[in-house]
Design a protein around this motif. Structure first.
Motif, PDB file in Angstrom:
ATOM      1  N   ILE A  52       7.665   0.790   1.758  1.00 18.86           N
ATOM      2  CA  ILE A  52       7.676   2.028   2.541  1.00 18.86           C
ATOM      3  C   ILE A  52       8.801   1.956   3.565  1.00 18.86           C
ATOM      4  CG2 ILE A  52       6.398   3.539   4.102  1.00 18.86           C
ATOM      5  CD1 ILE A  52       3.810   2.404   2.984  1.00 18.86           C
ATOM      6  N   SER A  53       9.663   2.945   3.527  1.00 16.87           N
ATOM      7  CA  SER A  53      10.712   3.068   4.534  1.00 16.87           C
ATOM      8  C   SER A  53      10.320   4.159   5.523  1.00 16.87           C
ATOM      9  CB  SER A  53      12.051   3.427   3.898  1.00 16.87           C
ATOM     10  OG  SER A  53      12.504   2.360   3.101  1.00 16.87           O
ATOM     11  N   VAL A  54      10.571   3.903   6.801  1.00 17.36           N
ATOM     12  CA  VAL A  54      10.342   4.878   7.865  1.00 17.36           C
ATOM     13  C   VAL A  54      11.714   5.167   8.469  1.00 17.36           C
ATOM     14  CG1 VAL A  54       9.247   5.278  10.097  1.00 17.36           C
ATOM     15  CG2 VAL A  54       8.023   3.997   8.326  1.00 17.36           C
ATOM     16  N   ILE A  55      12.109   6.433   8.436  1.00 14.15           N
ATOM     17  CA  ILE A  55      13.447   6.814   8.866  1.00 14.15           C
ATOM     18  C   ILE A  55      13.341   7.806  10.026  1.00 14.15           C
ATOM     19  CG2 ILE A  55      15.663   7.800   8.127  1.00 14.15           C
ATOM     20  CD1 ILE A  55      13.468   7.043   5.314  1.00 14.15           C
TER      21      ILE A  55
ATOM     22  N   ALA B  78      16.361   3.136  10.406  1.00 11.55           N
ATOM     23  CA  ALA B  78      15.218   3.023   9.518  1.00 11.55           C
ATOM     24  C   ALA B  78      14.600   1.625   9.548  1.00 11.55           C
ATOM     25  CB  ALA B  78      15.640   3.350   8.088  1.00 11.55           C
ATOM     26  N   LEU B  79      13.332   1.586   9.176  1.00  9.50           N
ATOM     27  CA  LEU B  79      12.622   0.335   8.935  1.00  9.50           C
ATOM     28  C   LEU B  79      12.150   0.362   7.496  1.00  9.50           C
ATOM     29  CD1 LEU B  79      10.317   0.185  12.099  1.00  9.50           C
ATOM     30  CD2 LEU B  79      12.475  -1.024  11.736  1.00  9.50           C
ATOM     31  N   ASN B  80      12.100  -0.801   6.878  1.00  7.15           N
ATOM     32  CA  ASN B  80      11.580  -0.906   5.523  1.00  7.15           C
ATOM     33  C   ASN B  80      10.463  -1.948   5.525  1.00  7.15           C
ATOM     34  OD1 ASN B  80      11.523  -0.389   2.705  1.00  7.15           O
ATOM     35  ND2 ASN B  80      12.603  -2.301   2.368  1.00  7.15           N
ATOM     36  N   PHE B  81       9.296  -1.557   5.051  1.00 11.06           N
ATOM     37  CA  PHE B  81       8.153  -2.459   4.971  1.00 11.06           C
ATOM     38  C   PHE B  81       7.878  -2.797   3.515  1.00 11.06           C
ATOM     39  CE2 PHE B  81       7.707  -0.193   8.908  1.00 11.06           C
ATOM     40  CZ  PHE B  81       7.356  -1.197   9.804  1.00 11.06           C
ATOM     41  N   VAL B  82       7.827  -4.085   3.227  1.00 16.65           N
ATOM     42  CA  VAL B  82       7.505  -4.557   1.888  1.00 16.65           C
ATOM     43  C   VAL B  82       6.121  -5.191   1.982  1.00 16.65           C
ATOM     44  CG1 VAL B  82       8.156  -6.080  -0.008  1.00 16.65           C
ATOM     45  CG2 VAL B  82       9.929  -4.908   1.314  1.00 16.65           C
ATOM     46  N   MET B  83       5.181  -4.636   1.222  1.00 17.11           N
ATOM     47  CA  MET B  83       3.779  -5.049   1.301  1.00 17.11           C
ATOM     48  C   MET B  83       3.343  -5.639  -0.038  1.00 17.11           C
ATOM     49  SD  MET B  83       2.371  -1.848   3.574  1.00 17.11           S
ATOM     50  CE  MET B  83       2.544  -0.688   2.245  1.00 17.11           C
ATOM     51  N   ASP B  84       3.063  -6.927  -0.013  1.00 13.89           N
ATOM     52  CA  ASP B  84       2.677  -7.657  -1.225  1.00 13.89           C
ATOM     53  C   ASP B  84       1.175  -7.524  -1.451  1.00 13.89           C
ATOM     54  OD1 ASP B  84       3.256  -9.291  -3.427  1.00 13.89           O
ATOM     55  OD2 ASP B  84       2.657 -11.083  -2.323  1.00 13.89           O
TER      56      ASP B  84
END
Length: 110
Positions: free
Chosen positions: A20-23, A64-70
């Motif tokens: 999920i990216s938050v821009i 932006a932030l990018n969240f990588v969720m495993d």
């Protein structure tokens, strides 16, 4: 205010990983988002959904932030019956996150 008032999102999923990216709508709002949308806070928001690690990547040139969720998709999109846990639904939930306007009366995008 809700995060959706100052940012939008893009998502993707691959296997059992959600991205999920938050821009920020405006680059001036990026520091506010960085300070309040942490990996720990995102992990807590998705406590019953994301079983693995949440990693945050900062992209200041894009505001932006990018969240990588495993381990976030119940085994993967094609293996899970939990349609609500797929990327687009998760991004909508993330955009509902409450943000405190610590900058004072931040101009908000329409």
């Amino acid at each position: 205010m809700k995060l959706r008032e100052i940012a939008h999102s893009r998502t993707g999923d691959k296997g059992n990983i959600s991205n999920i990216s938050v821009i920020a709508f405006d680059a001036k709002l990026y520091p506010l988002i960085v300070s309040q949308v942490t990996a720990a806070r995102v992990k807590a928001l998705f406590a019953g959904i994301v079983a693995g690690e949440v990693v945050r990547y900062e992209l200041p040139n894009l505001a932006a932030l990018n969240f990588v969720m495993d381990q976030a998709l119940g085994g993967g999109v094609t293996r899970s019956l939990a349609l609500d846990a797929h990327g687009k639904s998760l991004s909508s939930a993330l955009l509902d996150l409450e943000i405190e306007d610590t900058f004072g009366d931040t101009d908000r995008a329409p």
